[in-house]
Write a protein that holds these residues in place. Sequence first.
Motif, PDB file in Angstrom:
ATOM      1  N   THR A   1       0.857  -1.534  -0.298  1.00 59.36           N
ATOM      2  CA  THR A   1      -0.670  -0.115   0.072  1.00 59.36           C
ATOM      3  C   THR A   1       0.706   1.652   0.445  1.00 59.36           C
ATOM      4  OG1 THR A   1       0.293   0.357   2.638  1.00 59.36           O
ATOM      5  CG2 THR A   1      -1.750  -1.682   1.432  1.00 59.36           C
ATOM      6  N   SER A   2       0.011   2.015  -0.383  1.00 56.54           N
ATOM      7  CA  SER A   2       1.068   3.609  -0.033  1.00 56.54           C
ATOM      8  C   SER A   2       0.260   4.619   0.158  1.00 56.54           C
ATOM      9  CB  SER A   2       1.094   4.415  -1.572  1.00 56.54           C
ATOM     10  OG  SER A   2       1.856   3.188  -2.555  1.00 56.54           O
ATOM     11  N   ALA A   3       0.734   6.011   0.892  1.00 52.23           N
ATOM     12  CA  ALA A   3      -0.073   6.856   1.741  1.00 52.23           C
ATOM     13  C   ALA A   3       0.793   7.992   0.789  1.00 52.23           C
ATOM     14  CB  ALA A   3      -0.205   7.252   3.681  1.00 52.23           C
TER      15      ALA A   3
ATOM     16  N   ALA B   1     -10.415   7.102  -1.940  1.00 53.28           N
ATOM     17  CA  ALA B   1      -9.563   7.890   0.037  1.00 53.28           C
ATOM     18  C   ALA B   1     -11.555   8.356   0.265  1.00 53.28           C
ATOM     19  CB  ALA B   1      -8.994   9.170   0.130  1.00 53.28           C
TER      20      ALA B   1
ATOM     21  N   SER C   1      -3.009  12.064   3.135  1.00 53.55           N
ATOM     22  CA  SER C   1      -2.080  10.941   3.837  1.00 53.55           C
ATOM     23  C   SER C   1      -3.085   9.937   4.797  1.00 53.55           C
ATOM     24  CB  SER C   1      -0.878  11.535   4.006  1.00 53.55           C
ATOM     25  OG  SER C   1      -1.363  12.229   4.595  1.00 53.55           O
ATOM     26  N   ASN C   2      -4.104  10.186   5.108  1.00 50.79           N
ATOM     27  CA  ASN C   2      -4.650   9.159   6.211  1.00 50.79           C
ATOM     28  C   ASN C   2      -5.342   8.054   5.843  1.00 50.79           C
ATOM     29  OD1 ASN C   2      -3.353  10.469   8.178  1.00 50.79           O
ATOM     30  ND2 ASN C   2      -4.966  11.812   9.073  1.00 50.79           N
TER      31      ASN C   2
ATOM     32  N   LEU D   1      -4.626   4.220   2.809  1.00 48.51           N
ATOM     33  CA  LEU D   1      -4.285   3.584   2.433  1.00 48.51           C
ATOM     34  C   LEU D   1      -4.603   3.118   1.331  1.00 48.51           C
ATOM     35  CD1 LEU D   1      -1.850   1.408   5.388  1.00 48.51           C
ATOM     36  CD2 LEU D   1      -1.709   3.556   4.197  1.00 48.51           C
TER      37      LEU D   1
END
Length: 358
Positions: free
Chosen positions: A110-112, A125, A214-215, A217
């Motif tokens: 996963t990426s943020a 998101a 950013s919160n 994933l």
Amino acid sequence: MELSIAEELIEAYGFTADTVSLQQIGSGHINQTYLLSSLKDNKKYILQNINTEVFKEPFAIANNIKAVADYLKEHYPDYLFPAPITTLNGDLMAHHDNGYWRLLPFVEDTSAFDTLSETKQAYEAAKQFGKLSRLLNEFDTSILSITIPGFHDLAWRYEQFTFALNQAATNLKITANEVIETALHHHFIIDYYRSYERSKEFPDRVMHHDTKISNVLLSSSTNSGVCVIDLDTLMPGKFISDLGDMIRTYICAFSENETDLTKIEIRLPYFEATVKGYLSEMASILTPTEKELILFSGKYIVYMQALRFLTDFLSGNIYYPITYPTQNLDRAKNQFKLLSELFEDEKILQDIIEECLS
């Protein structure tokens, strides 16, 4: 270990200093965060210190997350909710040297992101934040503690602003005069909120309260939503807290630090993607009143953030870090420009909402 972390913390979770590696990660400014890798089985974890200057009662956070985790495990066992792992003693956190730490599972592949680069990211998101609230629709919000009192209380933020205004040095008030007038003019947003506040059609729900990109994933390969993270502000609130914060942070290509206000414009495809993603999960449970307040949610949160920046400038820049003296004033101008765009484009934005609802 690559960084100096007390061995007692590592041992509380069954590790030893020579069996793990640590690497500081994350772009957050509140909690210290490390990637902990076990050298024995290559499993990865997130080790995080809770900032007790911001979160005065860390046990309130821990208990909130546990209550929600237990509910989701019972009712939606397949839902990925990365709750903290207990210590060997069964504690929700490890305590050392007046600090509180927690160990979280690391979600692989996963990426943020710190910024949005495509509408799919906004959609996914928003869908993930909406899904969390939908699954908790029947959860008893009264058992959750308030982890940051007044966090999204606009009326209280306005009181802070007027107090700061009354106490501010004359030169600061002169410098900020035009922005102050704008802030005072938009008080009607508070009055509008109050007209709905106690309605049964405007219920308290379990809200994340910090829905920046950013919160959440996303899958590293497909950008599909995987799960929501950073659950410190998980507490009761109105739906406008989550959707409004997404509108504030997703729809403009530039952050609040942009000083060229001509760049502060609404990206209509990102607005549509955000609303559509959120409603893909929440449309079935939102009340008619809540649906009426979708666009207002953005105005509410943007106005509140503008007030917070202006308040900080008038107070001597005591909360938000700055790199030059008028940065918080510039941030306030930025947010008031975004607010004006929400009003100017209201007809277009409302049409998008109606189309998403239908």
